[in-house]
Design an enzyme around this catalytic site. Structure first.
Site, PDB file in Angstrom:
ATOM      1  N   HIS A 125       0.823  -1.223   0.000  1.00  0.00           N
ATOM      2  CA  HIS A 125       0.000   0.000   0.000  1.00  0.00           C
ATOM      3  C   HIS A 125       0.853   1.268   0.000  1.00  0.00           C
ATOM      4  O   HIS A 125       0.313   2.368  -0.148  1.00  0.00           O
ATOM      5  CB  HIS A 125      -0.931   0.033   1.215  1.00  0.00           C
ATOM      6  N   ASP A 162      -2.702 -10.562  -2.527  1.00  0.00           N
ATOM      7  CA  ASP A 162      -3.297 -10.032  -1.293  1.00  0.00           C
ATOM      8  C   ASP A 162      -4.737  -9.616  -1.623  1.00  0.00           C
ATOM      9  O   ASP A 162      -5.027  -9.185  -2.737  1.00  0.00           O
ATOM     10  CB  ASP A 162      -2.483  -8.822  -0.820  1.00  0.00           C
ATOM     11  N   HIS A 164      -6.347  -7.144  -0.706  1.00  0.00           N
ATOM     12  CA  HIS A 164      -6.464  -5.707  -0.948  1.00  0.00           C
ATOM     13  C   HIS A 164      -5.633  -5.337  -2.179  1.00  0.00           C
ATOM     14  O   HIS A 164      -4.573  -5.909  -2.407  1.00  0.00           O
ATOM     15  CB  HIS A 164      -5.951  -4.920   0.263  1.00  0.00           C
ATOM     16  N   ASP A 245      -4.804 -12.777   3.064  1.00  0.00           N
ATOM     17  CA  ASP A 245      -6.063 -12.317   3.640  1.00  0.00           C
ATOM     18  C   ASP A 245      -7.267 -12.577   2.732  1.00  0.00           C
ATOM     19  O   ASP A 245      -8.381 -12.172   3.063  1.00  0.00           O
ATOM     20  CB  ASP A 245      -5.983 -10.833   4.048  1.00  0.00           C
TER      21      ASP A 245
END
Ligand SMILES: [Zn+2]
Length: 308
Positions: A125, A162, A164, A245
């Site tokens: 991120h 991931d 996200h 995740d």
């Protein structure tokens, strides 16, 4: 296959707020899984400290200094609404970068076919000029640039599974066709980026997944978007932003993958690394917040890396 594993106790000393999902126990849970005798052949190495100058491969110096200035002498400092730094965070972050770059060195020197880096804080991120989403510096982006600078290769593929979207990695390589960034992620979900029509210089391939989907949609996204993009690109190095995740137990998202899906995706990427990159594959831990789901999935991933 020779598989190397980088870890370091300093990663446990990057602290977050009480109850925060991105916590030191994640690495303790993974260590416990890796005690199993099926992992005996892992080449376990302590992560080296990174070279600060390599942060500049992906971030401006003003940003590096801004993060450094936020490191507290005691307690925690908030970098954004969900990202904190503690007294040892600088050393932890630099050691995460050091391991990612060392992993690249290992696969180019032939010391390992592939490498898994069990580090924190995660990185995907972190944008050029912004720390966010539990991330300070973008480990995968720095490692990709390191490979290009140190070994003169032209094409690096970063595959990010991931749950996200890796807005940071996309931001850093938005106008750089030498790096393919391809991602499966839940949408809608934090951070909000990752639509199919975000394509950068033609080097960004997003494969968003709807909430409550699982193995079928994930594998279809790989088969129809991610893997064809890699085949067209023919990378000389494959880097995985390996978050776990998207596991069905994870509390932060609603994708329902199982350990077997990570095993499968690992195998598919190893095949491509074998075809185009002399097996060179570096995998960096990103998210994964259910201790059991994350540690068992990472275990399945690493077992496949070892087994070929
Ligand atoms: Zn995540």
């Amino acid at each position: 296959m020779v598989t190397r594993l980088y870890s370091h106790p300093i990663y446990l000393e990057h602290l977050t707020t009480i109850g925060h999902p991105e916590r030191p126990d994640r690495l303790r849970a993974l260590s416990k899984v890796l005690e199993d005798s099926t992992f005996d052949a892992l080449d376990r190495v302590q992560s080296p400290m990174g070279d600060e100058a390599t942060i500049l491969y992906a971030h401006p110096e003003t940003f590096l200094e801004r993060v450094r200035s936020m490191i507290p002498e005691t307690g925690l400092t908030r970098v954004d609404s969900d990202t904190t730094v503690s007294p040892k965070s600088w050393e932890a972050a630099l050691t995460a970068i050091g391991a990612a770059n060392a992993a690249v060195d290992d696969v180019f020197a032939g010391r390992a076919d592939n490498v898994f880096v069990a580090s924190r804080p995660p990185g995907h991120h972190a944008e050029r000029d912004k720390a966010m989403g539990f991330c300070l510096f973008n480990n995968a982006a720095i490692a990709a640039r390191h490979a290009q600078k140190a070994y003169g290769i032209e094409r690096v593929a970063i595959v990010d599974w991931d749950v996200h979207h890796g807005n940071g990695t996309q931001d850093i390589f938005w106008d750089d066709p030498s790096v393919l960034y391809s991602s499966t992620h839940q949408m809608p979900l934090y951070p909000g980026t990752g639509a199919k029509d975000e394509t950068g210089a033609g080097n960004i391939v997003n494969a968003p997944l709807s909430p409550q989907t699982g193995s079928d949609h994930f594998r279809e996204a790989f088969n129809t978007r991610i893997l064809p993009a890699i085949d067209a690109f023919q990378p000389e190095l494959v880097i995985i932003s390996a978050g776990f995740d998207a596991h069905h137990r994870d509390p932060l998202a609603e994708i329902n993958l199982f350990e077997d899906d990570f095993d499968w995706a690992t195998g598919a990427l190893m095949e491509r690394a074998g075809s185009y990159a002399s097996n060179r594959l570096v995998s960096l831990l990103e998210g994964g917040y259910d201790l059991k789901g994350m540690s068992l999935s990472a275990g399945a991933h690493i077992r496949r890396l070892m087994g070929g």
